[in-house]
Design a protein around this motif. Structure first.
Motif, PDB file in Angstrom:
ATOM      1  N   UNK A  45       8.112 -31.896  38.142  1.00 52.34           N
ATOM      2  CA  UNK A  45       8.091 -31.451  36.756  1.00 52.34           C
ATOM      3  C   UNK A  45       8.317 -29.954  36.714  1.00 52.34           C
ATOM      4  N   UNK A  46       9.063 -29.523  35.702  1.00 55.08           N
ATOM      5  CA  UNK A  46       9.418 -28.107  35.608  1.00 55.08           C
ATOM      6  C   UNK A  46       9.250 -27.638  34.179  1.00 55.08           C
ATOM      7  N   UNK A  47       8.983 -26.344  34.041  1.00 53.93           N
ATOM      8  CA  UNK A  47       8.913 -25.709  32.735  1.00 53.93           C
ATOM      9  C   UNK A  47      10.069 -24.722  32.643  1.00 53.93           C
ATOM     10  N   UNK A  48      10.854 -24.812  31.571  1.00 54.33           N
ATOM     11  CA  UNK A  48      12.006 -23.941  31.383  1.00 54.33           C
ATOM     12  C   UNK A  48      11.767 -23.068  30.165  1.00 54.33           C
ATOM     13  N   UNK A  94      22.651 -19.942  25.255  1.00 54.84           N
ATOM     14  CA  UNK A  94      21.549 -19.533  26.117  1.00 54.84           C
ATOM     15  C   UNK A  94      22.016 -18.352  26.961  1.00 54.84           C
ATOM     16  N   UNK A  95      21.327 -17.234  26.838  1.00 57.95           N
ATOM     17  CA  UNK A  95      21.710 -16.022  27.555  1.00 57.95           C
ATOM     18  C   UNK A  95      21.076 -15.933  28.930  1.00 57.95           C
ATOM     19  N   UNK A  96      19.863 -16.435  29.049  1.00 55.82           N
ATOM     20  CA  UNK A  96      19.154 -16.358  30.324  1.00 55.82           C
ATOM     21  C   UNK A  96      18.037 -17.391  30.300  1.00 55.82           C
ATOM     22  N   UNK A  97      17.634 -17.831  31.461  1.00 58.06           N
ATOM     23  CA  UNK A  97      16.566 -18.826  31.551  1.00 58.06           C
ATOM     24  C   UNK A  97      15.841 -18.657  32.865  1.00 58.06           C
ATOM     25  N   UNK A  98      14.593 -19.081  32.884  1.00 55.22           N
ATOM     26  CA  UNK A  98      13.804 -19.045  34.106  1.00 55.22           C
ATOM     27  C   UNK A  98      13.083 -20.384  34.232  1.00 55.22           C
ATOM     28  N   UNK A  99      13.009 -20.903  35.442  1.00 54.61           N
ATOM     29  CA  UNK A  99      12.399 -22.199  35.704  1.00 54.61           C
ATOM     30  C   UNK A  99      11.117 -21.987  36.494  1.00 54.61           C
ATOM     31  N   UNK A 100      10.038 -22.588  36.036  1.00 56.63           N
ATOM     32  CA  UNK A 100       8.768 -22.480  36.732  1.00 56.63           C
ATOM     33  C   UNK A 100       8.116 -23.842  36.867  1.00 56.63           C
ATOM     34  N   UNK A 101       7.000 -23.888  37.544  1.00 59.07           N
ATOM     35  CA  UNK A 101       6.253 -25.128  37.699  1.00 59.07           C
ATOM     36  C   UNK A 101       5.686 -25.609  36.378  1.00 59.07           C
ATOM     37  N   UNK A 102       5.501 -26.908  36.257  1.00 59.20           N
ATOM     38  CA  UNK A 102       5.030 -27.489  35.001  1.00 59.20           C
ATOM     39  C   UNK A 102       3.662 -26.944  34.604  1.00 59.20           C
ATOM     40  N   UNK A 103       2.834 -26.608  35.577  1.00 58.12           N
ATOM     41  CA  UNK A 103       1.491 -26.131  35.285  1.00 58.12           C
ATOM     42  C   UNK A 103       1.440 -24.627  35.001  1.00 58.12           C
ATOM     43  N   UNK A 104       2.549 -23.936  35.168  1.00 64.46           N
ATOM     44  CA  UNK A 104       2.583 -22.503  34.911  1.00 64.46           C
ATOM     45  C   UNK A 104       2.689 -22.233  33.414  1.00 64.46           C
ATOM     46  N   UNK A 105       2.009 -21.198  32.965  1.00 61.48           N
ATOM     47  CA  UNK A 105       2.021 -20.839  31.557  1.00 61.48           C
ATOM     48  C   UNK A 105       3.379 -20.282  31.158  1.00 61.48           C
ATOM     49  N   UNK A 106       3.838 -20.641  29.934  1.00 64.72           N
ATOM     50  CA  UNK A 106       5.081 -20.076  29.422  1.00 64.72           C
ATOM     51  C   UNK A 106       4.978 -18.559  29.299  1.00 64.72           C
ATOM     52  N   UNK A 164      13.190 -12.233  18.815  1.00 65.09           N
ATOM     53  CA  UNK A 164      12.337 -13.051  17.971  1.00 65.09           C
ATOM     54  C   UNK A 164      11.492 -13.946  18.869  1.00 65.09           C
ATOM     55  N   UNK A 165      10.208 -14.067  18.564  1.00 68.77           N
ATOM     56  CA  UNK A 165       9.335 -14.888  19.406  1.00 68.77           C
ATOM     57  C   UNK A 165       8.228 -15.496  18.561  1.00 68.77           C
ATOM     58  N   UNK A 166       7.766 -16.668  18.985  1.00 66.85           N
ATOM     59  CA  UNK A 166       6.687 -17.358  18.290  1.00 66.85           C
ATOM     60  C   UNK A 166       5.342 -16.786  18.724  1.00 66.85           C
ATOM     61  N   UNK A 167       4.285 -17.175  18.032  1.00 64.79           N
ATOM     62  CA  UNK A 167       2.962 -16.573  18.252  1.00 64.79           C
ATOM     63  C   UNK A 167       2.386 -16.885  19.628  1.00 64.79           C
ATOM     64  N   UNK A 168       2.882 -17.949  20.291  1.00 67.34           N
ATOM     65  CA  UNK A 168       2.359 -18.291  21.603  1.00 67.34           C
ATOM     66  C   UNK A 168       2.715 -17.281  22.672  1.00 67.34           C
ATOM     67  N   UNK A 169       3.687 -16.428  22.421  1.00 75.01           N
ATOM     68  CA  UNK A 169       4.124 -15.448  23.408  1.00 75.01           C
ATOM     69  C   UNK A 169       3.590 -14.049  23.118  1.00 75.01           C
ATOM     70  N   UNK A 205       3.468 -16.528  31.272  1.00 77.00           N
ATOM     71  CA  UNK A 205       3.672 -15.910  32.579  1.00 77.00           C
ATOM     72  C   UNK A 205       5.113 -16.096  33.036  1.00 77.00           C
ATOM     73  N   UNK A 206       5.635 -17.317  32.884  1.00 75.97           N
ATOM     74  CA  UNK A 206       7.003 -17.588  33.311  1.00 75.97           C
ATOM     75  C   UNK A 206       7.995 -16.713  32.552  1.00 75.97           C
ATOM     76  N   UNK A 207       7.753 -16.494  31.258  1.00 78.41           N
ATOM     77  CA  UNK A 207       8.706 -15.743  30.439  1.00 78.41           C
ATOM     78  C   UNK A 207       8.799 -14.273  30.817  1.00 78.41           C
TER      79      UNK A 207
END
Length: 238
Positions: free
Chosen positions: A5-8, A19-31, A49-54, A33-35
């Motif tokens: 499982x992966x988080x993108x 899509x200009x850029x992307x990073x792939x992390x483990x499913x359990x990693x927080x967005x 532009x970013x949502x409140x979760x970031x 941190x990955x971002x």
């Protein structure tokens, strides 16, 4: 063996749905941190532009130091120390680090002066609260920034194009982390190339790329592939 499982997390350009850029992390990693790995793509002159979760005060300062401007949604309990009310109804406020969020051995981020824009979407009871580094209310009217922020949701259309229409399979085929990364980036490259073709077609016909069907363009691209590859990523190639 189960599928990894992966988080993108991706940065997309609203104007072209690319899509200009992307990073792939483990499913359990927080967005959150990955971002952080996407910061290198964001430079001077960028409006992010970013949502409140970031949200994060340290991230805010880090991106501002890179010369980027920010327009983020934020929780209502943030930015409550009003400094000045502006003629368009927005106001300047001071945000400080949460005294309970200091990690051991770290230094708190300094306060930030932000402009707050509040509005309610028709038919919705909740108030949307945005903060931005664009403090000039005359050059950047609140109504225009609120309308612009609504376009942040267009990244969901990008994800739908990739995951639903382009991928065509409920899961990735690879069963190794490297294989998963390879497939994800391959899908992102194909999507970017297809979007480039849409932009070029729109330019030649003097139309808007957003009004052109991505699915139809994808079918055209697939028909032009002479010999599509049918090998499995699990089988080594000679």
């Amino acid at each position: 063996m189960g599928y990894p499982q992966a988080r993108v997390v991706a940065v997309a350009e609203c104007s072209s749905h690319a899509v200009l850029d992307a990073v792939v992390g483990g499913f359990k990693e927080s967005e959150r941190i990955v971002s952080d790995a996407l910061d290198a793509h964001i430079g001077s002159g960028t409006l992010l532009l970013a949502d409140r979760g970031l949200w994060g005060l340290a991230r805010w300062h880090r991106l501002r130091d890179r010369g980027a401007h920010l327009l983020w949604r934020i929780e209502r309990r943030k930015a409550r120390r009003v400094q000045d009310v502006l003629p368009d109804g927005s106001y300047l406020a001071r945000i400080e680090a949460n005294k309970h969020s200091k990690a051991a051995g770290t230094v708190k981020a300094p306060p930030a002066l932000v402009r707050v824009i509040e509005y309610r979407v028709d038919g919705q009871p909740d108030i949307v609260r945005l903060i931005t580094s664009l403090t000039d209310h005359e050059e950047y009217p609140a109504a225009e920034l609120a309308a612009l922020y609504a376009r942040r949701w267009e990244i969901e259309l990008v994800f739908d194009e990739i995951k639903t229409h382009q991928r065509g399979r409920p899961v990735l085929r690879s069963q190794t982390p490297d294989g998963v990364r390879q497939e994800i980036y391959a899908h992102l490259v194909v999507h970017h190339a297809t979007r480039d073709l849409l932009d070029e077609a729109a330019r030649l016909h003097q139309s808007v790329a957003e009004r052109t069907s991505f699915t139809r363009a994808l079918h055209v691209v697939r028909r032009t592939v002479i010999s599509p590859s049918g090998f499995s990523p699990l089988r080594p190639q000679t």
